[in-house]
Design an enzyme around this catalytic site. Structure first.
Site, mmCIF file in Angstrom:
data_model
loop_
_atom_site.group_PDB
_atom_site.id
_atom_site.type_symbol
_atom_site.label_atom_id
_atom_site.label_comp_id
_atom_site.label_asym_id
_atom_site.label_seq_id
_atom_site.Cartn_x
_atom_site.Cartn_y
_atom_site.Cartn_z
ATOM 1 N N CYS A 1 0.853 -1.186 0.000
ATOM 2 C CA CYS A 1 0.000 0.000 0.000
ATOM 3 C C CYS A 1 0.889 1.237 0.000
ATOM 4 O O CYS A 1 1.880 1.322 0.721
ATOM 5 C CB CYS A 1 -0.965 -0.019 1.189
ATOM 6 S SG CYS A 1 -0.607 1.146 2.488
ATOM 7 N N HIS B 1 0.307 4.175 0.966
ATOM 8 C CA HIS B 1 0.153 5.121 2.074
ATOM 9 C C HIS B 1 1.012 4.752 3.274
ATOM 10 O O HIS B 1 1.418 5.610 4.043
ATOM 11 C CB HIS B 1 -1.318 5.205 2.500
ATOM 12 C CG HIS B 1 -2.213 5.641 1.388
ATOM 13 N ND1 HIS B 1 -3.409 5.027 1.087
ATOM 14 C CD2 HIS B 1 -2.063 6.627 0.475
ATOM 15 C CE1 HIS B 1 -3.954 5.623 0.038
ATOM 16 N NE2 HIS B 1 -3.165 6.585 -0.357
ATOM 17 N N HIS B 2 1.270 3.452 3.454
ATOM 18 C CA HIS B 2 2.012 3.008 4.642
ATOM 19 C C HIS B 2 3.213 2.134 4.314
ATOM 20 O O HIS B 2 3.952 1.740 5.207
ATOM 21 C CB HIS B 2 1.078 2.223 5.579
ATOM 22 C CG HIS B 2 -0.141 2.993 6.000
ATOM 23 N ND1 HIS B 2 -1.339 2.910 5.331
ATOM 24 C CD2 HIS B 2 -0.312 3.870 7.010
ATOM 25 C CE1 HIS B 2 -2.221 3.711 5.913
ATOM 26 N NE2 HIS B 2 -1.630 4.308 6.939
ATOM 27 N N CYS C 1 -2.135 -2.644 6.703
ATOM 28 C CA CYS C 1 -2.248 -1.346 7.382
ATOM 29 C C CYS C 1 -3.567 -1.232 8.138
ATOM 30 O O CYS C 1 -3.688 -0.450 9.074
ATOM 31 C CB CYS C 1 -2.052 -0.183 6.408
ATOM 32 S SG CYS C 1 -3.250 -0.110 5.084
HETATM 33 ZN ZN LIG Z 1 -2.211 1.545 3.915
#
Ligand SMILES: [Zn+2]
Length: 195
Positions: free
Chosen positions: A87, A89-90, A158
């Site tokens: 992912c 975002h993380h 996440c």
């Molecule tokens: Zn994430």
């Protein structure tokens, strides 16, 4: 030796990323010189390059390398394709299964190429929604079938390990082009993949 498999890493990138991982380990309060951790920055630097190798691969070329003229014009389905991605975002894994179907329009593609293009797009920093669209568009634009469908079901670390800590939630995304925009064709596909 009839078959030899080896991995090759860019020395400069590995070195740069290794130094950064070393600093991250120190910043987290660990002793980067501890026996178990001495080689960790280098291993992690290689692992992250492996997991993002899709940036250096061309999915169109992969598909074009195995397209064959064929008059078969029924639905072709490859289901339960294992999928591992990160992912964006993380930088934590999300993983699950992809199901792909297409209806040929004079050309078929070697079946093993579909899992390969899933990997090419999955081995990048991703969101599941874009991953679904990219696979869909790539097949649609390259093979130009009568229709193409992609369903992805994935669990996101996440969500599972941090944040809301929902361990059993599965995210489903889907996309349909051409013939699969018709409800009957779409339903036939969803039934065949057990949805
Ligand atoms: Zn994430």
């Amino acid at each position: 030796m009839p078959y030899k498999h080896f991995e090759e890493y860019n020395i400069k990138v590995t070195d740069d990323v290794k130094t950064r991982y070393e600093n991250i380990i120190k910043d987290l309060g660990e002793d980067a010189n501890r026996e178990g951790l001495v080689k960790t920055p280098e291993r992690a630097a290689k692992a992250i390059q492996f997991l993002t190798q899709g940036y250096h691969q061309d999915p169109v070329e992969i598909l074009k390398g195995a397209m064959f003229a064929e008059s078969y014009n029924e639905m072709v389905i490859v289901k339960d394709i294992e999928l591992y991605s990160l992912c964006e975002h993380h930088i934590l894994p999300f993983f699950g299964k992809a199901h792909i179907a297409y209806i040929p329009n004079g050309q078929i593609v070697g079946l093993s190429k579909l899992p390969r293009i899933v990997d090419v797009f999955a081995r990048r920093l991703q969101v599941q929604e874009r991953l679904t669209e990219q696979i869909l568009d790539c097949i649609n634009d390259t093979l130009k079938p009568q229709g193409v469908a992609v369903v992805i079901e994935a669990s996101h670390m996440c969500m599972m390990m941090r944040g809301v800590q929902k361990q059993n939630s599965v995210t489903t995304t889907s996309g349909f082009r051409g013939q699969f925009e018709k409800i009957e064709t779409r339903n036939e596909f969803l039934k065949l993949i057990g949805k």
